[in-house]
Write an enzyme that holds these catalytic residues in place. Structure first.
Site, PDB file in Angstrom:
ATOM      1  N   CYS A 197     -20.867  21.785 -35.642  1.00 51.60           N
ATOM      2  CA  CYS A 197     -22.095  21.007 -35.852  1.00 51.60           C
ATOM      3  C   CYS A 197     -23.250  21.837 -36.382  1.00 51.60           C
ATOM      4  CB  CYS A 197     -22.486  20.253 -34.583  1.00 51.60           C
ATOM      5  SG  CYS A 197     -23.061  21.278 -33.229  1.00 51.60           S
ATOM      6  N   HIS A 213     -25.689  19.917 -29.155  1.00 42.19           N
ATOM      7  CA  HIS A 213     -25.196  19.300 -30.393  1.00 42.19           C
ATOM      8  C   HIS A 213     -26.366  19.043 -31.322  1.00 42.19           C
ATOM      9  CE1 HIS A 213     -22.253  17.357 -32.907  1.00 42.19           C
ATOM     10  NE2 HIS A 213     -23.039  16.299 -33.042  1.00 42.19           N
ATOM     11  N   HIS A 221     -23.037  14.625 -39.298  1.00 39.82           N
ATOM     12  CA  HIS A 221     -22.759  15.688 -38.323  1.00 39.82           C
ATOM     13  C   HIS A 221     -21.272  15.972 -38.254  1.00 39.82           C
ATOM     14  CE1 HIS A 221     -21.526  13.250 -34.503  1.00 39.82           C
ATOM     15  NE2 HIS A 221     -21.225  12.563 -35.577  1.00 39.82           N
TER      16      HIS A 221
END
Length: 355
Positions: A269, A317, A329
């Site tokens: 990510c 994240h 993402h």
């Protein structure tokens, strides 16, 4: 203290560092918000929803360990660079001390050849007034030069001791980070392996239903986010750099998630977001936690495409906002870079790389 020995030791440390700081990095995996429970039992007598939650928990734990791994790796790289700098400083210091010692030796040899008297003192004894005054000036200059040289030598020796001490401290930090990395990697591998084992034990139709549960949970969370009026005032246009970052990130859609990957074939990510902004000529920290810690934070209602949305209470994240309530993402192992709703996970906050 043997200065040359210290320099050799520090240079040896630099060589060792090349083996300890291979550029391996990772990033965290997101967890979809809870969705409608599946009533049909899966393997082991658990409902499929319980299996989904268990898998998500394992990936979240892997994500937390991953950020610690990434940060330790970043710090080790910085310390390795500092040791290289210090080693050069030590070598330069050794050369300077050798040069000053040569100068001091030349002065001592000159005094020996003149019976221990500098040229200026000999002239003072010549009996000539003019030569006497010249001798006084030469003597003063010689004294000042000697004093300056001795002071410079003393400072060079002190600097050398400082450089050697700093190199030793950086080596200790690198070793500590290496241990931290090893522990984090072991935890990451264990959590991901456990999650993959659970998924592998599901029947084909159960894996299909599991993916549908993930989508349902994401859809439910996104609908709740939109109904809250979150998008009401979010209509700002991306900056020029933001447009370049968005173009890079969306061009990676479909590439697999691989923890530690920074492209070009796969990403995690924060590998995706950091590389996207690097492509926009705006370098940012590598990990989601450091992106949250170091980049300027902005209110959600001021968000524009290119901004980064940080998720979960531990900032484990990150996704890039691309407009219309969506992010691009890299979700987690076993998934691919994709577009999804910005509200599908718990939002911690928003940061802007080019503020």
């Amino acid at each position: 203290m043997n200065r040359r020995h210290c320099a050799a030791a520090a240079i040896t440390l630099v060589c060792a560092m090349a083996l300890l700081t291979a550029p391996v990095q990772a990033m965290a995996a997101p967890v979809p918000e809870p969705g409608p429970a599946a009533t049909a039992p899966a393997a082991g007598g658990k409902s499929l929803e319980e299996v989904r939650e268990e898998i998500d928990t394992l990936y979240r734990k892997a994500g937390a360990a991953t950020d610690a791994y990434n940060l330790a790796e970043e710090q080790a790289e910085k310390q390795s660079g500092e040791i290289v700098r210090l080693t050069k400083a030590i070598a330069d210091g050794e050369a300077k001390i050798a040069e000053l010692k040569d100068q001091a030796g030349a002065q001592a040899r000159e005094q020996y050849r003149t019976g221990g008297l500098p040229p200026g003192a000999q002239l003072m004894l010549s009996g000539s007034p003019d030569l006497f005054m010249d001798g006084v000036n030469q003597a003063r200059q010689g004294q000042q030069a000697t004093k300056g040289m001795l002071k410079e030598l003393e400072q060079a020796q002190e600097d050398l001791e400082t450089y050697t001490k700093d190199a030793s401290l950086n080596w200790e930090k690198i070793e500590a980070n290496r241990v931290k990395q090893a522990k984090s990697k072991k935890s990451i591998d264990a959590q991901i392996a456990a999650a993959e084992k659970i998924e592998s034990q599901l029947a084909k139709e159960e894996r299909t239903r599991l993916l549908q549960l993930e989508r349902n949970a994401a859809s439910t969370a996104q609908a709740a986010w939109l109904s809250s009026g979150a998008l009401k005032d979010i209509n700002r246009e991306a900056s020029a750099a933001g447009k370049r970052a968005v173009a890079f990130a969306t061009a990676q859609i479909g590439k697999p998630y691989v923890w530690g990957a920074e492209g070009p074939g796969s990403y995690d990510c924060s590998g995706l977001t950091s590389q996207a902004w690097a492509a926009a000529k705006q370098p940012i920290p590598r990990t989601s936690q450091e992106q949250w810690r170091q980049l300027p934070r902005i209110p959600l209602q001021d968000m524009r495409p290119g901004d980064l949305i940080i998720y979960h209470s531990d900032a484990s994240h990150v996704g890039m906002y691309v407009g219309d309530g969506s992010i691009v993402h890299a979700p987690r192992p076993g998934r691919h870079v994709t577009l999804t709703g910005a509200g599908t996970m718990r939002i911690l906050g928003v940061v802007r790389p080019d503020k």
